[in-house]
Design an enzyme around this catalytic site. Structure first.
Site, PDB file in Angstrom:
ATOM      1  CE  LYS A 114      -6.229  -7.531   2.870  1.00 19.18           C
ATOM      2  NZ  LYS A 114      -6.741  -6.902   4.119  1.00 19.18           N
ATOM      3  CE  LYS A 201       5.518  -9.443   5.409  1.00 20.84           C
ATOM      4  NZ  LYS A 201       4.677  -8.241   5.343  1.00 20.84           N
ATOM      5  CE  LYS A 204      -2.909 -13.046  10.988  1.00 22.39           C
ATOM      6  NZ  LYS A 204      -2.485 -11.651  11.180  1.00 22.39           N
TER       7      LYS A 204
END
Ligand code: TRP
Length: 335
Positions: A114, A201, A204
């Site tokens: 991240k 994967k 959204k």
């Protein structure tokens, strides 16, 4: 509570859920309710490790609460709550943070990913300490409820491992306090991939909206997305090298209908992709419809939702406080 084991899991209210989130998590959790005491948490405190628009966070938290219920979580028998309404999470998290090593947190692959991904973006200006210490908060989420089992996906295994290490460390330093939680590995864990790139994967946050189906996508949109999913130049509905797109649709169909892969291969023997996609699309529509109906009903009744989360917070606080009191006493805080 009856003498059943406790399961705890949580989802961050950081945006719309995909059918992958449902088939890979929520749906399986709902199936565990007879066998276990369940605690399910809307992890809004985790969500603010990335800057949120306040009104959106409120909406996403309420949406997620409603989706838990729409997915079949029984709020009378189990505990469904919003993390920020149970202050013991923040309180235990501090004590655990003081027992977590910098080195342990630095090794967390999600933090590394991240902080790398965000640098250079707007979020890069906010690589904050919370993003770094978040695994200690997640450990508090779990240990407060003396959870036996935690259903988590592969991306959360390392965090769960830390929660176990912290439980053992605290127990050794201060005497037996926490149950050491185990990962719960689902017998059939649906791992749903992108409809446009079956090697990544379903997410959204993908730029291409055709790559994911949201739980709240209009039914005809969901149907179109299935029909546009990538397959391959062959014609056979079966698994195999180069057939990852077909296999992903088979996985969706399997998770939705409960049929296994062999049964599905048989069902579509001699039929083409058109037939196959049509049937998968229909099954997806059948899966989404009742969830959306329930969700829409719930959203018309915000008072009820408020009652649910208020009662949930109360029940959660009761359990969490028992653990927190022990911890505060053991570390030497005046009683
Ligand atoms: N960190 C998890 C995620 O991002 C969500 C989460 C928060 C969680 N607290 C938890 C999962 C406790 C399991 C147990 O997906």
């Amino acid at each position: 509570m009856e003498n059943k084991k406790t399961i705890l899991s949580a989802i961050q209210p950081s945006g719309a859920l995909t059918i992958g989130n449902y088939l890979g998590a929520l749906k399986n959790w709902a199936a565990l309710q007879d066998e276990y005491n369940c605690c399910f948490c809307v992890a809004d405190m985790h969500a603010i490790t990335v800057r949120q628009v306040p009104a959106e966070l409120r909406k996403n938290s309420l949406d997620l609460l409603a989706l838990f219920i729409a997915a079949g979580i029984d709020v009378e028998k189990h505990i469904l709550f919003i993390q920020s309404q149970v202050p013991q999470h923040a309180q235990l998290s501090w004590v655990l943070t003081c027992n977590t090593y910098m080195g342990e947190l630095s090794r967390m692959t999600q933090f590394k990913d991240k902080s790398q991904r965000y640098s250079g973006s707007v979020a890069g200006e906010n690589i904050n300490a919370g993003l770094f210490t978040y695994p200690s908060l997640m450990a508090a989420d779990i240990l407060l409820y003396q959870a036996d089992l935690v259903p988590v996906g592969a991306d959360q295994k390392q965090h769960l491992e830390l929660a176990r290490d912290l439980a053992v460390r605290f127990n050794n330093a201060y005497s037996e306090t926490f149950k050491v939680p185990e990962p719960y590995i689902a017998k059939v864990a649906a791992r749903i991939m992108s409809l446009q790139d079956p090697f990544s994967k379903m997410s959204k946050s993908d730029d291409n909206a055709n790559s994911y189906i949201l739980l709240l996508d209009p039914i005809d949109t969901a149907v179109k997305k299935v029909k546009r999913a990538v397959t391959d130049s062959g014609a056979e509905v079966k698994r195999g090298e180069g057939k990852e797109g077909v296999e992903n649709l088979m996985n969706i169909y399997s998770a939705v209908t409960g049929k296994n892969m062999e049964e599905i291969e048989l069902e579509f023997e001699g039929k083409g992709y058109g037939d196959f996609k049509g049937t998968v699309a229909e099954s997806v529509a059948d899966c989404l419809r009742p969830i959306q109906e329930k969700y829409n009903d719930l959203m018309k009744n915000k008072d009820y939702l408020q009652e649910v989360y208020t009662a949930g917070a109360q029940k959660a606080q009761g359990l969490a406080n028992k653990t927190l009191r022990k911890v505060y006493k053991k570390v030497g805080f005046l009683q």
